[in-house]
Write a protein that holds these residues in place. Structure first.
Motif, PDB file in Angstrom:
ATOM      1  N   LYS A   1     -10.914   0.312 -61.794  1.00  0.00           N
ATOM      2  CA  LYS A   1      -9.603   0.553 -61.207  1.00  0.00           C
ATOM      3  C   LYS A   1      -9.483   1.971 -60.679  1.00  0.00           C
ATOM      4  CE  LYS A   1      -6.195  -2.399 -63.195  1.00  0.00           C
ATOM      5  NZ  LYS A   1      -4.974  -2.437 -63.989  1.00  0.00           N
ATOM      6  N   GLN A   2      -8.777   2.093 -59.570  1.00  0.00           N
ATOM      7  CA  GLN A   2      -8.485   3.411 -59.025  1.00  0.00           C
ATOM      8  C   GLN A   2      -7.382   4.046 -59.868  1.00  0.00           C
ATOM      9  OE1 GLN A   2      -9.967   5.032 -56.794  1.00  0.00           O
ATOM     10  NE2 GLN A   2     -10.603   3.781 -55.092  1.00  0.00           N
ATOM     11  N   PRO A   3      -7.477   5.326 -60.175  1.00  0.00           N
ATOM     12  CA  PRO A   3      -6.386   5.974 -60.901  1.00  0.00           C
ATOM     13  C   PRO A   3      -5.136   6.043 -60.024  1.00  0.00           C
ATOM     14  CG  PRO A   3      -8.055   7.574 -60.275  1.00  0.00           C
ATOM     15  CD  PRO A   3      -8.571   6.221 -59.891  1.00  0.00           C
ATOM     16  N   LYS A   4      -3.987   5.977 -60.648  1.00  0.00           N
ATOM     17  CA  LYS A   4      -2.719   6.058 -59.922  1.00  0.00           C
ATOM     18  C   LYS A   4      -2.524   7.474 -59.398  1.00  0.00           C
ATOM     19  CE  LYS A   4      -1.439   1.907 -61.133  1.00  0.00           C
ATOM     20  NZ  LYS A   4      -1.578   0.830 -60.240  1.00  0.00           N
ATOM     21  N   LEU A   5      -2.053   7.571 -58.178  1.00  0.00           N
ATOM     22  CA  LEU A   5      -1.802   8.877 -57.580  1.00  0.00           C
ATOM     23  C   LEU A   5      -0.390   9.316 -57.950  1.00  0.00           C
ATOM     24  CD1 LEU A   5      -2.576  11.233 -55.770  1.00  0.00           C
ATOM     25  CD2 LEU A   5      -1.762   9.900 -53.828  1.00  0.00           C
ATOM     26  N   MET A   6      -0.308  10.266 -58.864  1.00  0.00           N
ATOM     27  CA  MET A   6       0.967  10.817 -59.287  1.00  0.00           C
ATOM     28  C   MET A   6       1.160  12.145 -58.566  1.00  0.00           C
ATOM     29  SD  MET A   6       2.009   8.518 -61.389  1.00  0.00           S
ATOM     30  CE  MET A   6       3.377   9.242 -62.271  1.00  0.00           C
ATOM     31  N   VAL A   7       2.305  12.297 -57.927  1.00  0.00           N
ATOM     32  CA  VAL A   7       2.585  13.519 -57.179  1.00  0.00           C
ATOM     33  C   VAL A   7       3.904  14.113 -57.660  1.00  0.00           C
ATOM     34  CG1 VAL A   7       1.287  12.813 -55.130  1.00  0.00           C
ATOM     35  CG2 VAL A   7       3.706  12.256 -55.291  1.00  0.00           C
ATOM     36  N   THR A   8       4.038  15.414 -57.483  1.00  0.00           N
ATOM     37  CA  THR A   8       5.299  16.069 -57.828  1.00  0.00           C
ATOM     38  C   THR A   8       6.356  15.665 -56.798  1.00  0.00           C
ATOM     39  OG1 THR A   8       4.857  18.027 -56.484  1.00  0.00           O
ATOM     40  CG2 THR A   8       4.089  18.065 -58.793  1.00  0.00           C
ATOM     41  N   LEU A   9       7.596  15.929 -57.135  1.00  0.00           N
ATOM     42  CA  LEU A   9       8.670  15.601 -56.196  1.00  0.00           C
ATOM     43  C   LEU A   9       8.516  16.360 -54.893  1.00  0.00           C
ATOM     44  CD1 LEU A   9      11.835  15.413 -58.461  1.00  0.00           C
ATOM     45  CD2 LEU A   9      10.143  13.663 -57.937  1.00  0.00           C
ATOM     46  N   ARG A  10       8.084  17.606 -54.970  1.00  0.00           N
ATOM     47  CA  ARG A  10       7.882  18.407 -53.758  1.00  0.00           C
ATOM     48  C   ARG A  10       6.774  17.807 -52.891  1.00  0.00           C
ATOM     49  NH1 ARG A  10      10.601  22.306 -52.829  1.00  0.00           N
ATOM     50  NH2 ARG A  10      11.012  22.904 -54.967  1.00  0.00           N
ATOM     51  N   GLU A  11       5.662  17.400 -53.522  1.00  0.00           N
ATOM     52  CA  GLU A  11       4.573  16.765 -52.772  1.00  0.00           C
ATOM     53  C   GLU A  11       5.036  15.448 -52.156  1.00  0.00           C
ATOM     54  OE1 GLU A  11       0.489  18.003 -55.053  1.00  0.00           O
ATOM     55  OE2 GLU A  11       1.895  16.709 -56.132  1.00  0.00           O
ATOM     56  N   ALA A  12       5.797  14.670 -52.921  1.00  0.00           N
ATOM     57  CA  ALA A  12       6.310  13.394 -52.406  1.00  0.00           C
ATOM     58  C   ALA A  12       7.205  13.635 -51.199  1.00  0.00           C
ATOM     59  CB  ALA A  12       7.066  12.654 -53.505  1.00  0.00           C
ATOM     60  N   ALA A  13       8.036  14.661 -51.276  1.00  0.00           N
ATOM     61  CA  ALA A  13       8.917  14.987 -50.156  1.00  0.00           C
ATOM     62  C   ALA A  13       8.112  15.374 -48.919  1.00  0.00           C
ATOM     63  CB  ALA A  13       9.867  16.113 -50.560  1.00  0.00           C
ATOM     64  N   GLU A  14       7.100  16.199 -49.103  1.00  0.00           N
ATOM     65  CA  GLU A  14       6.274  16.632 -47.969  1.00  0.00           C
ATOM     66  C   GLU A  14       5.533  15.464 -47.343  1.00  0.00           C
ATOM     67  OE1 GLU A  14       3.743  19.678 -49.543  1.00  0.00           O
ATOM     68  OE2 GLU A  14       5.385  21.116 -49.752  1.00  0.00           O
ATOM     69  N   ARG A  15       5.011  14.549 -48.166  1.00  0.00           N
ATOM     70  CA  ARG A  15       4.224  13.416 -47.652  1.00  0.00           C
ATOM     71  C   ARG A  15       5.079  12.364 -46.959  1.00  0.00           C
ATOM     72  NH1 ARG A  15      -0.846  11.902 -51.182  1.00  0.00           N
ATOM     73  NH2 ARG A  15      -1.540  13.957 -51.814  1.00  0.00           N
ATOM     74  N   THR A  16       6.344  12.237 -47.372  1.00  0.00           N
ATOM     75  CA  THR A  16       7.199  11.190 -46.815  1.00  0.00           C
ATOM     76  C   THR A  16       8.142  11.684 -45.736  1.00  0.00           C
ATOM     77  OG1 THR A  16       8.870  11.536 -48.523  1.00  0.00           O
ATOM     78  CG2 THR A  16       7.182   9.859 -48.957  1.00  0.00           C
ATOM     79  N   GLY A  17       8.379  12.988 -45.685  1.00  0.00           N
ATOM     80  CA  GLY A  17       9.337  13.522 -44.726  1.00  0.00           C
ATOM     81  C   GLY A  17      10.764  13.547 -45.261  1.00  0.00           C
ATOM     82  N   LEU A  18      10.946  13.118 -46.511  1.00  0.00           N
ATOM     83  CA  LEU A  18      12.257  13.208 -47.146  1.00  0.00           C
ATOM     84  C   LEU A  18      12.456  14.620 -47.683  1.00  0.00           C
ATOM     85  CD1 LEU A  18      12.136   9.915 -49.249  1.00  0.00           C
ATOM     86  CD2 LEU A  18      13.346  10.277 -47.094  1.00  0.00           C
ATOM     87  N   THR A  19      13.678  14.950 -48.004  1.00  0.00           N
ATOM     88  CA  THR A  19      13.915  16.245 -48.625  1.00  0.00           C
ATOM     89  C   THR A  19      13.614  16.150 -50.116  1.00  0.00           C
ATOM     90  OG1 THR A  19      16.233  15.791 -49.125  1.00  0.00           O
ATOM     91  CG2 THR A  19      15.747  16.794 -46.976  1.00  0.00           C
ATOM     92  N   TYR A  20      13.361  17.289 -50.734  1.00  0.00           N
ATOM     93  CA  TYR A  20      13.130  17.351 -52.173  1.00  0.00           C
ATOM     94  C   TYR A  20      14.336  16.773 -52.915  1.00  0.00           C
ATOM     95  CZ  TYR A  20      12.856  19.396 -56.828  1.00  0.00           C
ATOM     96  OH  TYR A  20      12.851  19.576 -58.179  1.00  0.00           O
ATOM     97  N   CYS A  21      15.531  17.159 -52.471  1.00  0.00           N
ATOM     98  CA  CYS A  21      16.761  16.693 -53.133  1.00  0.00           C
ATOM     99  C   CYS A  21      16.907  15.180 -53.050  1.00  0.00           C
ATOM    100  CB  CYS A  21      17.982  17.367 -52.515  1.00  0.00           C
ATOM    101  SG  CYS A  21      18.073  19.132 -52.884  1.00  0.00           S
ATOM    102  N   CYS A  22      16.519  14.592 -51.934  1.00  0.00           N
ATOM    103  CA  CYS A  22      16.600  13.140 -51.766  1.00  0.00           C
ATOM    104  C   CYS A  22      15.661  12.436 -52.748  1.00  0.00           C
ATOM    105  CB  CYS A  22      16.266  12.761 -50.332  1.00  0.00           C
ATOM    106  SG  CYS A  22      16.361  10.991 -50.018  1.00  0.00           S
ATOM    107  N   VAL A  23      14.433  12.909 -52.868  1.00  0.00           N
ATOM    108  CA  VAL A  23      13.472  12.303 -53.788  1.00  0.00           C
ATOM    109  C   VAL A  23      13.962  12.463 -55.222  1.00  0.00           C
ATOM    110  CG1 VAL A  23      11.089  12.316 -54.625  1.00  0.00           C
ATOM    111  CG2 VAL A  23      11.546  12.699 -52.196  1.00  0.00           C
ATOM    112  N   ARG A  24      14.482  13.623 -55.544  1.00  0.00           N
ATOM    113  CA  ARG A  24      14.999  13.869 -56.894  1.00  0.00           C
ATOM    114  C   ARG A  24      16.179  12.953 -57.198  1.00  0.00           C
ATOM    115  NH1 ARG A  24      18.615  17.318 -59.649  1.00  0.00           N
ATOM    116  NH2 ARG A  24      17.754  18.043 -61.637  1.00  0.00           N
TER     117      ARG A  24
END
Length: 60
Positions: free
Chosen positions: A2-25
């Motif tokens: 199995k591939q390990p799950k990719l866990m990212v910080t909220l800031r990384e998630a925001a950067e990768r998706t184009g959402l703001t940090y506050c939106c992801v939080r």
């Protein structure tokens, strides 16, 4: 193997998706997406976040 799950910080998630940090939080704290907290950092499963963002939402 199995591939390990990719866990990212909220800031990384925001950067990768184009959402703001506050939106992801806000998505985490409202219970719309699951997260893990380690100390003061929040981590989200990136695959699940993308599934949530790409899901079909019925028109109102």
């Amino acid at each position: 193997m199995k591939q390990p799950k990719l866990m990212v910080t909220l800031r990384e998630a925001a950067e990768r998706t184009g959402l703001t940090y506050c939106c992801v939080r806000r998505l985490c704290l409202s219970g719309q997406i699951s997260y893990i907290r380690s100390g003061v950092k929040y981590f989200v499963n990136f695959e699940r976040l993308m599934e949530f963002l790409n899901r079909d939402v019925p028109n109102r």
